[in-house]
Design a protein around this motif. Structure first.
Motif, PDB file in Angstrom:
ATOM      1  N   THR A 213       1.217  -1.441   0.031  1.00  0.00           N
ATOM      2  CA  THR A 213      -0.222  -0.181  -0.738  1.00  0.00           C
ATOM      3  C   THR A 213       0.887   1.033  -0.148  1.00  0.00           C
ATOM      4  O   THR A 213       0.673   2.011  -0.367  1.00  0.00           O
ATOM      5  N   ALA A 214       2.058   1.391   0.643  1.00  0.00           N
ATOM      6  CA  ALA A 214       3.273   1.750   0.774  1.00  0.00           C
ATOM      7  C   ALA A 214       3.891   2.371  -0.293  1.00  0.00           C
ATOM      8  O   ALA A 214       3.403   3.689  -0.855  1.00  0.00           O
ATOM      9  N   ALA A 215       3.889   1.362  -0.610  1.00  0.00           N
ATOM     10  CA  ALA A 215       4.888   1.959  -1.951  1.00  0.00           C
ATOM     11  C   ALA A 215       3.899   1.480  -3.693  1.00  0.00           C
ATOM     12  O   ALA A 215       3.956   3.081  -4.042  1.00  0.00           O
ATOM     13  N   ASP A 216       2.681   1.625  -3.560  1.00  0.00           N
ATOM     14  CA  ASP A 216       1.783   1.806  -4.188  1.00  0.00           C
ATOM     15  C   ASP A 216       1.380   3.596  -4.144  1.00  0.00           C
ATOM     16  O   ASP A 216       1.604   4.068  -5.594  1.00  0.00           O
ATOM     17  N   ALA A 217       1.106   4.305  -3.027  1.00  0.00           N
ATOM     18  CA  ALA A 217       0.894   5.356  -2.905  1.00  0.00           C
ATOM     19  C   ALA A 217       2.175   6.506  -3.529  1.00  0.00           C
ATOM     20  O   ALA A 217       2.121   7.165  -4.149  1.00  0.00           O
ATOM     21  N   ILE A 218       3.298   6.024  -2.697  1.00  0.00           N
ATOM     22  CA  ILE A 218       4.731   6.788  -3.311  1.00  0.00           C
ATOM     23  C   ILE A 218       4.660   6.999  -4.870  1.00  0.00           C
ATOM     24  O   ILE A 218       4.531   7.633  -5.499  1.00  0.00           O
ATOM     25  N   LEU A 219       4.990   5.599  -5.484  1.00  0.00           N
ATOM     26  CA  LEU A 219       4.706   5.763  -6.706  1.00  0.00           C
ATOM     27  C   LEU A 219       3.582   6.002  -7.676  1.00  0.00           C
ATOM     28  O   LEU A 219       4.340   7.034  -8.691  1.00  0.00           O
ATOM     29  N   ASP A 220       2.100   5.779  -6.650  1.00  0.00           N
ATOM     30  CA  ASP A 220       1.457   6.861  -7.514  1.00  0.00           C
ATOM     31  C   ASP A 220       1.468   8.652  -7.454  1.00  0.00           C
ATOM     32  O   ASP A 220       1.273   9.422  -8.598  1.00  0.00           O
ATOM     33  N   ARG A 221       2.854   9.341  -6.431  1.00  0.00           N
ATOM     34  CA  ARG A 221       2.797  10.334  -6.616  1.00  0.00           C
ATOM     35  C   ARG A 221       4.308  10.846  -6.590  1.00  0.00           C
ATOM     36  O   ARG A 221       4.020  12.075  -7.407  1.00  0.00           O
ATOM     37  N   LEU A 222       4.683  10.068  -7.400  1.00  0.00           N
ATOM     38  CA  LEU A 222       6.203  10.464  -7.476  1.00  0.00           C
ATOM     39  C   LEU A 222       5.826  10.059  -9.771  1.00  0.00           C
ATOM     40  O   LEU A 222       6.447  10.895 -10.090  1.00  0.00           O
ATOM     41  N   VAL A 223       5.582   9.138  -9.966  1.00  0.00           N
ATOM     42  CA  VAL A 223       5.520   8.706 -11.288  1.00  0.00           C
ATOM     43  C   VAL A 223       4.599   9.958 -12.681  1.00  0.00           C
ATOM     44  O   VAL A 223       5.111   9.903 -13.299  1.00  0.00           O
ATOM     45  N   HIS A 224       3.248   9.562 -12.388  1.00  0.00           N
ATOM     46  CA  HIS A 224       2.313   9.746 -13.064  1.00  0.00           C
ATOM     47  C   HIS A 224       2.871  11.176 -13.781  1.00  0.00           C
ATOM     48  O   HIS A 224       2.606  11.000 -15.241  1.00  0.00           O
ATOM     49  N   THR A 225       2.786  12.209 -13.266  1.00  0.00           N
ATOM     50  CA  THR A 225       3.486  13.779 -13.112  1.00  0.00           C
ATOM     51  C   THR A 225       4.288  14.291 -13.828  1.00  0.00           C
ATOM     52  O   THR A 225       4.179  15.267 -13.853  1.00  0.00           O
ATOM     53  N   SER A 226       5.382  13.521 -13.343  1.00  0.00           N
ATOM     54  CA  SER A 226       6.700  14.077 -13.320  1.00  0.00           C
ATOM     55  C   SER A 226       7.538  14.755 -14.514  1.00  0.00           C
ATOM     56  O   SER A 226       6.765  13.127 -15.676  1.00  0.00           O
ATOM     57  N   VAL A 227       8.307  15.087 -14.337  1.00  0.00           N
ATOM     58  CA  VAL A 227       9.102  14.661 -15.886  1.00  0.00           C
ATOM     59  C   VAL A 227      10.489  13.780 -15.331  1.00  0.00           C
ATOM     60  O   VAL A 227      10.742  13.812 -14.813  1.00  0.00           O
ATOM     61  N   ARG A 228      10.744  13.268 -16.627  1.00  0.00           N
ATOM     62  CA  ARG A 228      11.903  12.048 -16.646  1.00  0.00           C
ATOM     63  C   ARG A 228      13.156  12.694 -17.106  1.00  0.00           C
ATOM     64  O   ARG A 228      12.703  12.967 -18.434  1.00  0.00           O
ATOM     65  N   PHE A 229      13.876  11.683 -17.173  1.00  0.00           N
ATOM     66  CA  PHE A 229      15.267  11.466 -17.823  1.00  0.00           C
ATOM     67  C   PHE A 229      15.484  10.450 -17.162  1.00  0.00           C
ATOM     68  O   PHE A 229      16.573   9.812 -16.402  1.00  0.00           O
ATOM     69  N   GLU A 230      16.192   9.518 -17.956  1.00  0.00           N
ATOM     70  CA  GLU A 230      16.836   8.718 -19.231  1.00  0.00           C
ATOM     71  C   GLU A 230      18.181   8.327 -18.965  1.00  0.00           C
ATOM     72  O   GLU A 230      18.445   8.330 -20.055  1.00  0.00           O
ATOM     73  N   LEU A 231      18.792   8.483 -18.331  1.00  0.00           N
ATOM     74  CA  LEU A 231      20.440   9.255 -19.227  1.00  0.00           C
ATOM     75  C   LEU A 231      21.425   7.169 -19.117  1.00  0.00           C
ATOM     76  O   LEU A 231      20.761   6.661 -18.851  1.00  0.00           O
ATOM     77  N   GLU A 232      22.216   8.488 -20.345  1.00  0.00           N
ATOM     78  CA  GLU A 232      22.398   6.760 -21.187  1.00  0.00           C
ATOM     79  C   GLU A 232      23.848   7.231 -21.772  1.00  0.00           C
ATOM     80  O   GLU A 232      24.195   8.524 -21.050  1.00  0.00           O
ATOM     81  N   GLY A 233      24.659   6.166 -22.319  1.00  0.00           N
ATOM     82  CA  GLY A 233      25.970   7.150 -22.671  1.00  0.00           C
ATOM     83  C   GLY A 233      27.036   6.513 -21.423  1.00  0.00           C
ATOM     84  O   GLY A 233      27.054   6.114 -20.687  1.00  0.00           O
ATOM     85  N   PRO A 234      28.250   7.030 -22.098  1.00  0.00           N
ATOM     86  CA  PRO A 234      30.061   6.154 -21.022  1.00  0.00           C
ATOM     87  C   PRO A 234      29.656   7.288 -19.899  1.00  0.00           C
ATOM     88  O   PRO A 234      28.954   7.708 -20.162  1.00  0.00           O
TER      89      PRO A 234
END
Length: 251
Positions: A213-234
């Motif tokens: 329940t706590a994990a779901d609540a945390i991810l729900d508040r962080l993930v859905h409306t967030s701006v994301r950077f997925e960094l790659e490379g050397p």
């Protein structure tokens, strides 16, 4: 003339005092009207106070790196989109309480980007706190022992931008998971949070154990409306180290 400068200093107006001295040295004061001279002195004091405030905010934030937003190496191939960075540089996301998630392998520049976003927020007069996840929970433990946990959580809730680095380096369970949920809950939709992690977002659920329940609540508040950077490379550590050394020399 020294008396005027001293009076300004005694009134805690060092910016105006310094500018007054400069005006005397350059013989500028004699050619200005009273109105123009006052406007210049007021502007000088305003600029001085803004610079002092920003320097204080940066010092209190405890950033991992001394990084400015214009030092971020934008490269869409690495996952750092220039337009996205420019949009965040306005700090509207902070005022709107939008989260930023920065993920990628070690050395790809995650902490550098997070520090730069925090530095930019300070330059806009916003309060920022930068925590390594381990240090955050050390502070929580100390506050709980000192019976000041409520004040510590209230301080975090009032911070305009909270940056949490190294998320996922330790498993959160039991009380730590509940504490983390409270921090995120207090900030949701009100204040912005930047989460920096080596783990992709899809794996975050696995480091929050024992309370779905706590994990779901945390991810729900962080993930859905967030701006994301997925960094790659050397690894960017060599370039970042060179920039840090240059910054220290300039300081």
């Amino acid at each position: 003339m020294d008396e005027i400068s001293n009076r300004l200093k005694s009134l805690k107006m060092p910016g105006a005092a310094h500018y007054w001295t400069t005006m005397q040295e350059t013989r500028q004061a004699d050619s200005l009207s009273l109105k123009d001279g006052l406007q210049l002195l007021i502007q000088a004091e305003t600029d001085s106070r803004r610079q002092s405030r920003n320097a204080r905010l940066i010092k209190n934030a405890h950033f991992r790196y001394h990084a400015a937003i214009d030092e971020v190496i934008c490269d869409s191939r690495r996952g750092v989109d220039k337009q996205k960075v420019l949009n965040l540089a306005t700090c509207d996301y902070v005022r709107k309480g939008i989260s930023v998630l920065i993920t990628g392998a070690s050395g790809t520049g995650k902490s550098w980007l997070g520090s730069a976003l925090g530095h930019q927020a300070c330059m806009n007069g916003l309060k920022v706190a930068y925590y390594n996840l381990y240090r955050l929970f050390e502070e929580i433990t100390l506050a709980r022992v000192a019976s000041s946990l409520h004040r510590f959580f209230a301080k975090l809730a009032q911070t305009d931008l909270l940056i949490i680095d190294d998320f996922g380096m330790k498993v959160l369970d039991g009380q730590q998971l509940l504490d983390f949920m409270e921090i995120i809950e207090d900030r949701h939709g009100q204040k912005s949070t930047v989460i920096i992690s080596q783990l992709p977002v899809a794996d975050w659920y696995d480091v929050m154990k024992g309370n779905t329940t706590a994990a779901d609540a945390i991810l729900d508040r962080l993930v859905h409306t967030s701006v994301r950077f997925e960094l790659e490379g050397p690894s960017m550590r060599k370039k970042i180290s060179e920039k840090c050394n240059n910054n220290e020399k300039n300081d």
